[in-house]
Motif scaffolding. Structure first.
Motif, PDB file in Angstrom:
ATOM      1  N   ASP A 169     -20.966   7.853   4.545  1.00 58.71           N
ATOM      2  CA  ASP A 169     -19.318   8.517   5.491  1.00 58.71           C
ATOM      3  C   ASP A 169     -19.550   9.396   6.299  1.00 58.71           C
ATOM      4  OD1 ASP A 169     -17.229   8.629   2.887  1.00 58.71           O
ATOM      5  OD2 ASP A 169     -16.903  10.294   4.424  1.00 58.71           O
ATOM      6  N   ILE A 223     -13.723   1.922   2.376  1.00 58.50           N
ATOM      7  CA  ILE A 223     -13.038   2.949   3.193  1.00 58.50           C
ATOM      8  C   ILE A 223     -11.536   2.854   2.578  1.00 58.50           C
ATOM      9  CG2 ILE A 223     -14.768   3.059   4.968  1.00 58.50           C
ATOM     10  CD1 ILE A 223     -12.397   2.072   6.770  1.00 58.50           C
ATOM     11  N   THR A 224     -10.389   3.788   3.229  1.00 57.51           N
ATOM     12  CA  THR A 224      -9.057   3.591   2.779  1.00 57.51           C
ATOM     13  C   THR A 224      -8.401   2.232   3.086  1.00 57.51           C
ATOM     14  OG1 THR A 224      -9.710   6.030   2.740  1.00 57.51           O
ATOM     15  CG2 THR A 224      -7.053   5.287   3.910  1.00 57.51           C
ATOM     16  N   LYS A 253      -9.576  -0.111   9.406  1.00 52.71           N
ATOM     17  CA  LYS A 253     -11.492  -1.300   9.057  1.00 52.71           C
ATOM     18  C   LYS A 253     -10.658  -1.417   9.949  1.00 52.71           C
ATOM     19  CE  LYS A 253      -9.439  -2.042   3.820  1.00 52.71           C
ATOM     20  NZ  LYS A 253     -10.971  -1.051   3.562  1.00 52.71           N
ATOM     21  N   GLY A 263     -17.869   4.635   3.107  1.00 50.07           N
ATOM     22  CA  GLY A 263     -17.434   4.738   2.571  1.00 50.07           C
ATOM     23  C   GLY A 263     -17.667   5.768   1.073  1.00 50.07           C
ATOM     24  N   GLU A 280     -17.379  -2.892   2.351  1.00 48.98           N
ATOM     25  CA  GLU A 280     -16.557  -1.738   2.779  1.00 48.98           C
ATOM     26  C   GLU A 280     -15.797  -1.101   1.920  1.00 48.98           C
ATOM     27  OE1 GLU A 280     -13.151  -1.095   3.647  1.00 48.98           O
ATOM     28  OE2 GLU A 280     -13.589  -3.103   3.869  1.00 48.98           O
TER      29      GLU A 280
END
Length: 303
Positions: A31, A87-88, A94, A8, A85
């Motif tokens: 990413d 990410i969003t 996830k 990410g 990790e």
């Protein structure tokens, strides 16, 4: 030094990668958007060169960038010793990522979830290595914040926890232990505060700048809750409060409709150039009111 994978390349991932590289670790930043990694490298270079001017340490930008390689293929993380990790805050995203990561990263590696709300035990259950899974809630901006929350899952073993503690110490972070629970400590409280502050604007009780002024002047906070929302990301705030609402099934976590409208409009805060306040750019020093946080035509997004 440790080879650390960072997944990410948004605001948090770039900050984590910079912090790791500037203290000597080898970093692989991955990413699925190659433009995101390019933007991250540009942000890291700018932050390193401006660090001294902003009251931070002197950082060699060239050496820091030389320790970071980037790519879009998770296979680049095969020999990483620790993978972080970032990410969003979205369960489906996830879930898909951890299933893939677990298949390509060496079995001895430790996974670290930089999550603001999702329980660590739940994330660890997606992998075949729940004993080697640790939660670390980094604060933004990562290189400048001296502390993090560290959260073991139900199955996390002591060796994995100590490996992550050692890494955090090398990053000059104080690791504050917190038991596993949705939102942990910081976001269990902060997200409620920001959400309620957004309701004040939504209901017309006060403008965003008035809400923040009360917190700065009356309580001595360096930033008000809506300035903080812009720094974290209005979209991230929304996703986090939605996780809390879903997990606890408690109406006190009901997301403010204004947060939803702003997220849909692309008003994500500093990273997009506009949120509750408008910015001349991601690093603008003096924000101006953004129609009191009312969602309107978004400015061009800048990650």
């Amino acid at each position: 030094m440790t080879h650390v994978g960072v997944v990410g390349a948004g605001v948090m991932g770039a900050g984590v990668a910079q912090n790791l590289a500037q203290v000597g670790h080898t970093v692989t930043l991955v990413d699925n958007d190659p433009q995101a990694t390019e933007r991250a490298l540009g942000t890291i270079e700018m932050n390193c060169r401006m660090s001294r001017m902003l009251g931070g340490p002197e950082i060699d930008a060239d050496q820091t960038l030389a320790r970071i390689r980037t790519g879009t293929d998770l296979a680049l993380l095969t020999d990483a010793e620790i993978v972080i990790e970032n990410i969003t805050e979205n369960w489906d995203l996830k879930r898909a990522l951890y299933l893939e990561l677990d298949a390509v990263v060496q079995p001895s590696a430790v996974f670290v979830a930089n999550t603001s709300a999702i329980p660590i035990t739940r994330l660890a259950s997606l992998t075949g290595r729940p004993r080697q899974f640790v939660g670390v809630h980094f604060m933004n901006p990562v290189p400048m914040k001296p502390a993090v929350e560290i959260i073991p899952g139900h199955h996390t073993d002591q060796d994995a926890l100590e490996r992550v503690r050692t890494l955090l110490t090398s990053m000059d972070k104080k690791a504050i232990p917190v038991n596993d629970a949705c939102g942990f400590v910081s976001n269990r409280v902060l997200m409620l505060t920001v959400n309620e502050a957004a309701f004040l604007v939504y209901e017309g009780v006060a403008t965003a700048e008035t809400v923040d002024e009360v917190f700065r002047s009356c309580f001595g906070h360096p930033m008000g809750p809506l300035e903080t929302a812009d720094l974290i990301g209005v979209d991230t705030i929304l996703y986090s409060i939605e996780v809390l609402y879903e997990h606890f099934a408690d109406s006190k976590y009901r997301p403010c409709p204004l947060l939803k409208k702003m997220t849909d409009a692309g008003l994500h805060g500093r990273k997009s150039g506009e949120g509750f306040y408008a910015y001349g750019g991601p690093a603008a020093a003096t924000p101006r009111p953004s129609q009191n946080g009312k969602a309107h035509t978004p400015v061009t997004a800048t990650r």
